[in-house]
Scaffold this motif. Structure first.
Motif, short mmCIF file in Angstrom:
data_model
loop_
_atom_site.label_atom_id
_atom_site.label_comp_id
_atom_site.label_asym_id
_atom_site.label_seq_id
_atom_site.Cartn_x
_atom_site.Cartn_y
_atom_site.Cartn_z
N ARG A 29 91.89 41.46 69.52
CA ARG A 29 92.53 41.97 68.30
C ARG A 29 91.52 42.18 67.18
O ARG A 29 90.46 41.58 67.18
N ILE A 30 91.91 43.01 66.23
CA ILE A 30 91.18 43.16 64.98
C ILE A 30 92.21 43.10 63.86
O ILE A 30 93.40 43.34 64.08
N PHE A 31 91.75 42.77 62.64
CA PHE A 31 92.65 42.86 61.49
C PHE A 31 92.88 44.33 61.19
O PHE A 31 92.02 45.18 61.45
N ASP A 32 94.01 44.66 60.60
CA ASP A 32 94.36 46.06 60.40
C ASP A 32 93.60 46.75 59.28
O ASP A 32 93.66 47.96 59.14
N GLU A 33 92.85 45.98 58.50
CA GLU A 33 92.03 46.60 57.45
C GLU A 33 90.85 45.70 57.12
O GLU A 33 90.87 44.51 57.40
N ASP A 39 85.30 42.40 62.56
CA ASP A 39 85.25 41.27 63.47
C ASP A 39 86.31 41.49 64.55
O ASP A 39 87.44 41.89 64.25
N VAL A 40 85.93 41.23 65.78
CA VAL A 40 86.80 41.41 66.94
C VAL A 40 87.15 40.02 67.46
O VAL A 40 86.26 39.23 67.80
N LEU A 83 82.83 30.86 62.74
CA LEU A 83 84.12 31.48 63.03
C LEU A 83 84.62 31.18 64.44
O LEU A 83 85.79 31.38 64.74
N GLN A 84 83.73 30.71 65.30
CA GLN A 84 84.09 30.47 66.70
C GLN A 84 84.98 29.24 66.81
O GLN A 84 84.80 28.28 66.08
N GLU A 85 85.95 29.31 67.72
CA GLU A 85 86.87 28.20 67.92
C GLU A 85 86.95 27.85 69.40
O GLU A 85 86.37 28.54 70.23
N SER A 86 87.70 26.83 69.71
CA SER A 86 87.77 26.36 71.10
C SER A 86 88.44 27.35 72.05
O SER A 86 88.17 27.34 73.25
N VAL A 90 84.70 35.24 68.34
CA VAL A 90 84.71 36.30 67.35
C VAL A 90 83.41 37.08 67.49
O VAL A 90 82.32 36.51 67.42
N LEU A 91 83.55 38.38 67.74
CA LEU A 91 82.40 39.27 67.88
C LEU A 91 82.31 40.15 66.65
O LEU A 91 83.33 40.50 66.06
#
Length: 115
Positions: A29-33, A39-40, A83-86, A90-91
């Motif tokens: 997913r990406i944020f819409d704006e 960030d992916v 930003l990385q989580e378990s 996030v790319l």
């Protein structure tokens, strides 16, 4: 990560990591704006090994999936380690990702300031 302002680029699929394990990806997913840099967000079904966001084989599988759904452009790598989580990688996409993101409904808020 919320889903009410997200754009889903891919639904579930499987990806292998450098150790040959098959991982279940729930979505990309990406944020819409946003403002230029996108960030992916790659959500996984199960917990990842620490440092999985640096796994070149896994990142390659994710980028290959994005190419399979229409992205044409250079590879990219992970975003800020904080930003990385378990269960989330996030790319950070390059500028060349923007046309693909726009085709999916993403809005570049920085364009509002271009004159």
């Amino acid at each position: 990560m919320t889903t009410d302002s997200d754009i889903e680029l891919s639904g579930p699929f499987q990806a292998k990591d450098a150790n040959g394990r098959t991982l279940d990806v729930k979505s990309i997913r990406i944020f819409d704006e946003g403002y230029g840099i996108i960030d992916v967000y790659v959500k996984f079904k199960d917990r990842l090994e620490p440092g999985a966001y640096k796994d070149a084989v896994l990142v390659r599988a994710i980028i290959d999936r994005l190419r399979a759904v229409g992205y044409k452009g250079p590879d990219f790598g992970h975003s800020d380690p904080g930003l990385q989580e378990s269960r989330l990688i996030v790319l950070e996409a390059p500028e060349e990702f923007a046309p693909f993101a726009k085709s999916k409904g993403w809005k570049n808020l920085a364009e509002d300031f271009d004159s």
